[in-house]
Design a protein around this motif. Sequence first.
Motif, PDB file in Angstrom:
ATOM      1  N   PHE A 183      -5.092   2.091  -3.012  1.00  0.00           N
ATOM      2  CA  PHE A 183      -4.591   3.430  -2.767  1.00  0.00           C
ATOM      3  C   PHE A 183      -3.491   3.717  -3.797  1.00  0.00           C
ATOM      4  CE2 PHE A 183      -6.217   2.590   1.626  1.00  0.00           C
ATOM      5  CZ  PHE A 183      -7.167   3.602   1.624  1.00  0.00           C
TER       6      PHE A 183
ATOM      7  N   ASN B 257      -2.869  11.459  -1.270  1.00  0.00           N
ATOM      8  CA  ASN B 257      -2.560  10.460  -0.252  1.00  0.00           C
ATOM      9  C   ASN B 257      -2.740  11.024   1.151  1.00  0.00           C
ATOM     10  OD1 ASN B 257       0.177   9.812  -2.402  1.00  0.00           O
ATOM     11  ND2 ASN B 257      -1.660   8.552  -2.285  1.00  0.00           N
TER      12      ASN B 257
ATOM     13  N   GLU C  19      -2.944   6.405   5.186  1.00  0.00           N
ATOM     14  CA  GLU C  19      -2.591   5.394   4.184  1.00  0.00           C
ATOM     15  C   GLU C  19      -1.100   5.434   3.837  1.00  0.00           C
ATOM     16  OE1 GLU C  19      -4.658   7.975   0.584  1.00  0.00           O
ATOM     17  OE2 GLU C  19      -5.725   7.187   2.324  1.00  0.00           O
TER      18      GLU C  19
ATOM     19  N   SER D 143       0.308   3.318   6.480  1.00  0.00           N
ATOM     20  CA  SER D 143      -0.019   1.908   6.205  1.00  0.00           C
ATOM     21  C   SER D 143       0.853   1.346   5.095  1.00  0.00           C
ATOM     22  CB  SER D 143      -1.502   1.780   5.827  1.00  0.00           C
ATOM     23  OG  SER D 143      -2.329   2.138   6.910  1.00  0.00           O
TER      24      SER D 143
END
Length: 800
Positions: free
Chosen positions: A48, A383, A387, A390
């Motif tokens: 990511f 984004n 995520e 996370s």
Amino acid sequence: MAKIKHNNFLDTVNEVFTDAKQKGIMHLYAEGDDFSGRTIGVNNRKLFHFGTTGYLGLEQDERLKASAIEAISKYGTQFPLSKSYISNPLYRALEEHITEMYQAPIIITKNSTLGHMGVIPNAVSDEDAIILDHQVHWSVQSAAKVLKNRSVPIDMIRHNDLNMLEDKIKGLTDKKKKIWYMADGIYSMYGDFSPLKDLKALSLKYPKLHLYIDDVHGMSWTGKNGTGYALGELGEVAENTLLFGTLSKTFGASGAVLVCSNEKMYHEIKTFGGPLTFSAQLEPASVAAATASAKIHLSPEIYDLQKDLGERVAYFNALLENTDLPLIDKNHSPVFFIGTGMPKTGYNFVNRLMQEGFYVNLGIFPAVPVKNTGVRLTISRHNEKAEIKSLVEAMVYHFPKSLEETQTNRSRVFGAFKLEDPSKEIEAKQQNNNLTITQEDSILNINKDMWNSSVGKQGVFDWQGLRFLEEVFRGNEAKEHNWIFKYLIICDSQQNPVLVTFFTVGLWKDDMLAKVSASKKIEDIRKADPYYLTSKVLSMGCLFTEGNHMYLNEAHSEKSQALGMFMKSIEILEQEFEAKMVVLRDFPKNDFLHNYFQGQGFVRVQMPHTCIIELDQEETVENYVAKLSSRNRRHFRKEILELEPKLCIDVVQTCTSNQLKKVQELYQNVHQNNLGLNTFSFPEKLFNSMSKHDNWEFIIISLKEAPENMIGVMLCYKNVEKVYVPAFVGMDYNALSKYYTYRQLLFQTIKRAIELKYDIIDLGMTASFEKRKLGATMEHQYAYIQSSDNYTLELMGILE
């Protein structure tokens, strides 16, 4: 200590970047057949992406892509002509749209770096002055430095220090036509803002103040029509302001834009702006993509995009608020910086996050001070909130593990950034059941034999030499002549020394290691302000000594633990005495401690070579000279031996008052002539104390025709380990070329050491060419420096 080598900056940056590259952090290649912006391929994994500067994600917008593809089909990959002659057909529409966005005249540039190089030398006249914020982007600093060739004065303030800025404006108002202050709108590392409303008020107070703002990181994601943070704060681009925005990064295309409402200046820059005139113009694809983006910026859609990004940034901020991670600047920009302190902790943290599936950037020297290394991450519309959450969870989990694995702790990180630790973690005291650390304030409290057999085998820092230095550099009237001595001894359970060294805390001139050109400018200011640009420094050894100041038992099983205790002691001393810089010296090139020091936040700089002569036990002067090369023997006969009969050579243990006065005068000649090593002078009692000390002697050269006329002196120390140390020299420069005084002093030093049957002559640093001609061998020497910020480094760079 001697003059530093001035190619150090690039060498140091190269070493730091190479270290980061070897740790798998920098100079990576993205992988994959396509790129969405949400993820990025690194080392066969999809991560990511939290490192982009395309905060709105427009670089992936289908309208921009389609426009670029169509432009290539119609006009080719480039339009290979200077824009001064003719622009490609797409330029007119782009310029019209960007002008509409800003409601002011604009100039499109190839990129911001070339733009600054074209605009600054054109906008700033020879009657002007420049003041830089010390964190303004490198491209602005680099372009401004060009004006030194036109003698335009360039100065610098600490980051966002408007009191300092106003003081400098006051000093320039009566001397200069315009005073240009150059800053970023939003700074690229920490994401912090420039106080633009206060700067605007300051420009109203001082009409000569002009603002030059690089707002490339404030572009698109904020402001009316996405024109950025700076314009939003200023309200308009006044005639005393030049504003740079970008067509790349968040804008999604390529190029940069200058906004200039001063009609005369606008036409001058556009007519002839250096790289703006001669460089190739933007490629058709870039112009078309930028035009498509400009249309979005001029539509209500830009505010929807800004709102969408703002929600993600706010969400990230809210998550961080519930952690105790060291966020360096809390604001609403999409740029975030989590401090790690030491580089090795930063490497560890970044690698851990990448293993968890998140790509982030490392913020490292020279963008930040080495011990202010950290993780620079950005939030974009690519984004997703899941995520983002996370990522925060991964940082909370891995941050303490990175600290633990790199033998550091939260208090060190928060202390490096001068932040209060919200967790109120109490740092555990240094404990090691097998090692004990002793700290003393005087050599008198330390066993003489232990000291001389470990650290004191060279230089003027055997036990006797340090007792002498303590007496000389204490109790003086001037603060620069008073040093604090700190001795560190780490022993094992059998009381065997594992690590032994000493430090001094003293006042140094910030330009001590700068080029002569910088020191000359600073010394002019010191005529009125003697302590201008001076700082308290914690230094291994002192300004009076050269050589290996640290004993370390490399074979000891607990060497690493001892080094950890040593580093922690340095930090405690640094905080206790509020030192602005820590210096560890002098180390050989291939010292095994290099990686360790660099990982602890020190940068390595090369010092001048040190010169050593090793003597045989049965050495004679004749045998020694016979070992020189044939060429050096010819120089020796002509420049030393032939002149020796014309000179009186005396080795004096105790000088008369008249001799001491002359010795001090000759020493001052050399000291004042050596701005390449710009230090404070030594206290007057030094020379008298030398004359009374058994380990010091003076090699004095006078003219036979006038014995009272002293033309040179070498101040020599006799180390207890049979090392002869010509520590300082004094000369009459009027006699230097006629009598080759310095070479004669070097030769007489060698003769004296042979007479004393010493094993080594420690000739120290500087003048290595002269010393090599008389048989000395050279060794590389390095220092490791850690500074609280990069202000002095940046300032010296613009003054040199």
